[in-house]
Design a protein around this motif. Structure first.
Motif, PDB file in Angstrom:
ATOM      1  N   HIS A  66       0.812   5.736  -0.320  1.00  0.00           N
ATOM      2  CA  HIS A  66      -0.080   6.884  -0.130  1.00  0.00           C
ATOM      3  C   HIS A  66       0.492   8.187  -0.692  1.00  0.00           C
ATOM      4  N   SER A  68       0.852  -1.187   0.000  1.00  0.00           N
ATOM      5  CA  SER A  68       0.000   0.000   0.000  1.00  0.00           C
ATOM      6  C   SER A  68       0.890   1.240   0.000  1.00  0.00           C
ATOM      7  N   ARG A 111      -7.901   8.557   7.419  1.00  0.00           N
ATOM      8  CA  ARG A 111      -6.907   8.858   6.387  1.00  0.00           C
ATOM      9  C   ARG A 111      -7.576   9.684   5.294  1.00  0.00           C
TER      10      ARG A 111
END
Length: 217
Positions: free
Chosen positions: A117, A115, A147
């Motif tokens: 971001h 993952s 988030r």
């Protein structure tokens, strides 16, 4: 019949997740069959609040369905369960350890996803040697409470920079009603969770998304 998981990953456009935050244990197999029938290209089992023992028991039912459909089965978070369930891939968050640590546990054959971001995290995952990444959340989503959505400004650049080397799956709040925006922003591959799992007809919803992705080229 399972095709080569690496080829399946390279060809994948829609990454499905059986998220037990949206599906009850009783409905898990039914939802899995519907996701597979609709045509997801990968299927991850994610059960954030479940015990490992409970995840293992469910995984023993879900993994064979994926194998039968020829769809790579992905285990979220737990290397030990990925091994025990003979998963095709293990998906790790930013705080779930390094690729080296995971490789020591699962060996060289299992696919590893990360993952990410931000564009920086996406590039780092490529440098580290991950086989694919999730990039997001593009929009705020109940799946990742607290988030904020990172928006779509970086999608095209990450696709051009990282996505030419490994698959980049945009994730986070993507739905059928905003998918066109996401594709327009440069995405070629997506993860959709709640919009599929809460659809009245999961298989039809999956097929709609696949049609949109494939027609986008």
């Amino acid at each position: 019949m399972m095709t080569d998981p690496r080829k399946a990953l390279a060809d994948a456009r829609l990454y499905g997740i059986l998220d037990l935050g949206y599906v009850t244990a009783e409905k898990a197999e039914e939802a899995t069959r519907a996701l597979l029938k609709g045509g997801v290209d990968l299927l991850q089992l994610r059960a954030k609040t479940w015990t490992e023992a409970a995840i293992l028991e469910l995984g023993k039912k879900i993994a064979p369905l994926c194998k039968e459909a020829g769809v790579p089965f992905v285990m979220n978070d737990f290397p030990s369960l990925a091994i025990e369930l003979d998963a095709d891939a293990l998906h790790l968050g930013q705080d779930d350890g390094s690729l080296e640590e995971a490789r020591k546990l699962v060996g060289d054959q299992m696919l590893l996803g990360r993952s990410t971001h931000s564009p920086e995290q996406a590039r780092q995952a490529l440098l580290d040697g991950f086989d694919y990444i999730g990039f997001g959340p593009l929009f705020p989503t109940p799946t990742k409470l607290g988030r904020p959505g990172i928006g779509m400004d970086h999608v095209r650049a990450v696709q051009a920079d990282v996505g030419i080397r490994i698959p980049v799956f945009c994730i986070g709040g993507i739905r059928r009603d905003n998918l066109a925006q996401v594709i327009e922003a440069g995405a070629r591959r997506v993860v959709i969770v709640s919009d599929l799992l809460t659809a009245p007809d999961i298989a039809t919803a999956v097929a709609e998304v696949q049609s949109s992705l494939r027609s986008a080229g």
